[in-house]
Design a protein around this motif. Structure first.
Motif, short mmCIF file in Angstrom:
data_model
loop_
_atom_site.label_atom_id
_atom_site.label_comp_id
_atom_site.label_asym_id
_atom_site.label_seq_id
_atom_site.Cartn_x
_atom_site.Cartn_y
_atom_site.Cartn_z
N SER A 182 0.83 -1.21 0.00
CA SER A 182 0.00 0.00 0.00
C SER A 182 0.86 1.26 0.00
CB SER A 182 -0.94 0.00 1.21
OG SER A 182 -0.23 0.19 2.43
N LEU A 183 1.98 1.25 0.75
CA LEU A 183 2.85 2.42 0.79
C LEU A 183 3.60 2.61 -0.53
CD1 LEU A 183 4.34 2.30 4.40
CD2 LEU A 183 2.61 3.85 3.51
N ILE A 184 4.09 1.51 -1.10
CA ILE A 184 4.80 1.62 -2.38
C ILE A 184 3.86 2.16 -3.45
CG2 ILE A 184 6.01 0.34 -4.18
CD1 ILE A 184 7.53 0.70 -1.51
N PHE A 190 9.36 -5.55 7.78
CA PHE A 190 8.63 -4.49 7.08
C PHE A 190 9.53 -3.30 6.77
CE2 PHE A 190 6.24 -0.46 7.79
CZ PHE A 190 5.57 -0.44 6.57
N LEU A 191 10.25 -2.81 7.79
CA LEU A 191 11.11 -1.64 7.58
C LEU A 191 12.28 -1.98 6.66
CD1 LEU A 191 11.09 -0.20 11.21
CD2 LEU A 191 9.86 0.68 9.22
N GLY A 192 12.79 -3.20 6.77
CA GLY A 192 13.85 -3.62 5.87
C GLY A 192 13.39 -3.64 4.42
N ALA A 193 12.15 -4.07 4.20
CA ALA A 193 11.60 -4.08 2.84
C ALA A 193 11.47 -2.66 2.30
CB ALA A 193 10.25 -4.79 2.82
N LEU A 194 11.04 -1.71 3.15
CA LEU A 194 10.97 -0.32 2.71
C LEU A 194 12.35 0.20 2.33
CD1 LEU A 194 8.49 1.43 5.19
CD2 LEU A 194 8.06 0.72 2.84
N TRP A 211 -4.16 4.67 0.31
CA TRP A 211 -3.75 5.97 0.83
C TRP A 211 -4.03 7.06 -0.20
CZ3 TRP A 211 -2.60 5.33 5.79
CH2 TRP A 211 -2.09 4.11 6.21
N VAL A 212 -4.55 8.19 0.27
CA VAL A 212 -4.84 9.33 -0.60
C VAL A 212 -4.45 10.62 0.12
CG1 VAL A 212 -6.76 8.13 -1.75
CG2 VAL A 212 -7.21 9.56 0.28
N LYS A 213 -4.64 11.73 -0.58
CA LYS A 213 -4.40 13.04 0.03
C LYS A 213 -5.32 13.23 1.24
CE LYS A 213 -3.59 15.26 -4.47
NZ LYS A 213 -4.07 16.34 -5.39
N SER A 214 -4.78 13.86 2.26
CA SER A 214 -5.59 14.23 3.42
C SER A 214 -5.65 15.75 3.46
CB SER A 214 -4.95 13.71 4.71
OG SER A 214 -5.67 14.15 5.84
N PHE A 215 -6.84 16.30 3.40
CA PHE A 215 -6.97 17.75 3.34
C PHE A 215 -6.77 18.35 4.72
CE2 PHE A 215 -8.75 16.51 -0.64
CZ PHE A 215 -8.35 17.53 -1.50
N LEU A 216 -5.87 19.32 4.78
CA LEU A 216 -5.46 19.95 6.02
C LEU A 216 -6.37 21.13 6.35
CD1 LEU A 216 -1.70 19.72 5.14
CD2 LEU A 216 -2.82 18.48 6.98
N PRO A 217 -6.20 21.76 7.52
CA PRO A 217 -7.07 22.88 7.89
C PRO A 217 -7.08 24.04 6.90
CG PRO A 217 -5.90 22.08 9.81
CD PRO A 217 -5.35 21.33 8.64
#
Length: 485
Positions: A27-29, A79-83, A348-354
């Motif tokens: 999902s992160l990639i 997991f972190l090693g794969a990243l 994962w998508v954009k998260s709209f900020l204040p």
């Protein structure tokens, strides 16, 4: 220069929503690929920051807690090693990791305590105990659930509550980095010299446990880290700090740090801070309260893999992408959020900020300018010591940047170059010789390197041709004879 950072935090995976490494990694990639095509595009990360809570941890009465924690850390390491393999060309030194409160072995913490039967204590002693419970760095713990009072009686065992994190840390970096058990030493410096950037990771779990929930960094650890940054190789670098706990909370909360920590960061020249713990994205702009116009910005990331119970009210899973522009001294904060309801396979998508945008730009505090006089006062004694020990090449490295600013440094640099037969250095740094020692050294170096035309130019200069020092007259006459002039 633009520097792209992936900021993830609070990886603790809810046993009721046990997302796999494969699903989380994929999902992160995919999001890195998707975000590179957005407007504005987000470059792939060059650094990954992991601001604590690497694992879910265990409770007080867990069976075989050491084995459970080892299994959780092995999952996190994979997991972190794969990243690192996919995003950082396998370079784990580009991942900055700090511990969080979930990374504590609570079983060891409880084993370090001894119950105090306060019912048998006289009234005066009870009054004293009440004060000790609230004292700074107190060794006493009150359990509201049990209505019991405890005292830490085994300091060594209490400090071992991070033993599993320490072992994970050592394994992850292959022994190139180690994490001390001594709280006064619990910091690590990540030097990205090619990016002119330095990241310091702190442990904000000093004296943190289920019955003492606030975050804190040992004062000596913070002071020693700041003193390390005064070393020559770190000067002028952009300074970033990473820790776990948030610096504010709701009125009934107690699991956050003293906000004065941000003032300490400003005072010691940090420009950005990264943390987690509160499971929501946030940007804090902290001005220095004691004069001047310096500031620090603290960025919080949401939980990457927490379950529904771990989410802040109205919040979602999330993480941050941060882009630093050290030419324009600007930062872009891109908050990412999980958009779908499937906790086992996030999108994962954009998260709209204040500000109603998918990213927020703000000014990046520039590093403090380096004071040449302060540098000279620190470096000249070290260079002189190296020269006495005949370590001329090391001394030259220190002295060369100082030579244009300081006469003593220039004289010592010539001594260092002559001592290690560095003719290239002599020609480079003393192309305009003035003293007899400089003239002789440059002329000899040019002759040795076969630079006859350059030597003729030097010998014809009035400072050399008209110099009356006997040693200069001798070298000039000798070399002119060799040149047939």
């Amino acid at each position: 220069m633009k520097i792209s950072i992936m900021h993830i935090s609070d990886l603790h995976r809810d046993p009721k929503n046990p997302i796999s490494n494969e699903a989380l990694f994929n999902s992160l990639i995919q999001d890195v690929e998707n975000s590179a095509a957005e407007d504005p595009p987000i470059p792939p990360p060059q650094i990954i920051i992991v601001s604590g809570d690497i694992i879910q941890g265990t409770g007080k009465d867990a069976k075989k807690p050491d084995e459970v924690l080892l299994e959780q850390y092995e999952q996190a390491e994979q997991f972190l090693g794969a990243l690192a393999d996919r995003l950082l060309n396998g370079n784990r030194q580009r991942i900055v990791i700090v511990p969080g409160n979930h990374d504590i072995n609570f079983s060891k913490m409880f084993s370090a305590l001894k119950e105090i039967n306060y019912a048998t204590v006289d009234e005066k002693k009870r009054y004293e105990l009440a004060g000790l419970i609230c004292a700074s760095q107190s060794k006493f713990r009150w359990s509201w659930g049990e209505f019991k009072l405890y005292e830490i009686t085994d300091d060594t065992l209490y400090e071992e509550r991070l033993a599993e994190f320490i072992a994970f840390y050592d394994r992850f970096y292959g022994g190139t980095r180690t994490y001390p058990s001594d709280p006064t030493q619990q910091f690590d410096i990540f030097d990205f010299s090619e990016l002119e950037l330095i990241v310091v990771g702190f442990n904000s779990c000093f004296l943190n446990d289920p019955w003492n929930r606030q975050g804190a960094i040992h004062p000596r650890a913070f002071s020693q880290a700041c003193d390390e940054l005064r070393k020559r190789q770190f000067r002028g670098r952009l300074r970033l700090a990473v820790w776990h706990h948030s610096t504010k909370g709701a009125p009934r909360q107690d699991d956050y740090m003293d906000t004065d920590f941000l003032q300490q960061l400003v005072n010691h020249g940090y420009s950005l801070g990264f943390h987690g713990h509160q499971h929501k994205p946030e940007l804090i702009d902290e001005k220095f309260a004691f004069g001047g116009d310096r500031k620090v910005n603290a960025l919080s990331a949401s939980t990457l893999a927490g379950g529904e119970r771990a989410l802040a009210p109205g919040g979602t899973r999330g993480y941050n992408r941060v882009v630093l522009d050290t030419d324009e001294w600007q930062v872009e904060l891109h908050a990412r959020q999980m958009a779908n309801p499937d906790f086992l396979n996030p999108i994962w998508v954009k998260s709209f900020l204040p500000n109603q945008k998918s990213f927020q730009s703000f000014e990046l505090q520039q590093p403090r300018p380096v004071d040449p006089s302060a540098i000279a006062s620190q470096d000249l004694p070290e260079a002189e010591k190296l020269l006495r020990e005949k370590r001329n090449e090391e001394a030259a490295v220190i002295l060369e940047p100082l030579a244009p600013l300081h006469d003593m440094a220039k004289r010592l640099l010539l001594q260092a170059f002559v001592g290690c037969n560095n003719n290239e250095g002599i020609i480079r740094c003393f192309a305009e010789p003035f003293s007899p020692e400089e003239i002789i050294a440059v002329c000899d170096a040019l002759w040795e390197k076969g630079q006859r035309d350059a030597l003729r130019v030097i010998l014809a200069r009035p400072v050399v041709a008209e110099h009356q020092d006997p040693s200069v007259v001798h070298i000039r006459t000798k070399l002119l004879g060799r040149l047939g002039e």
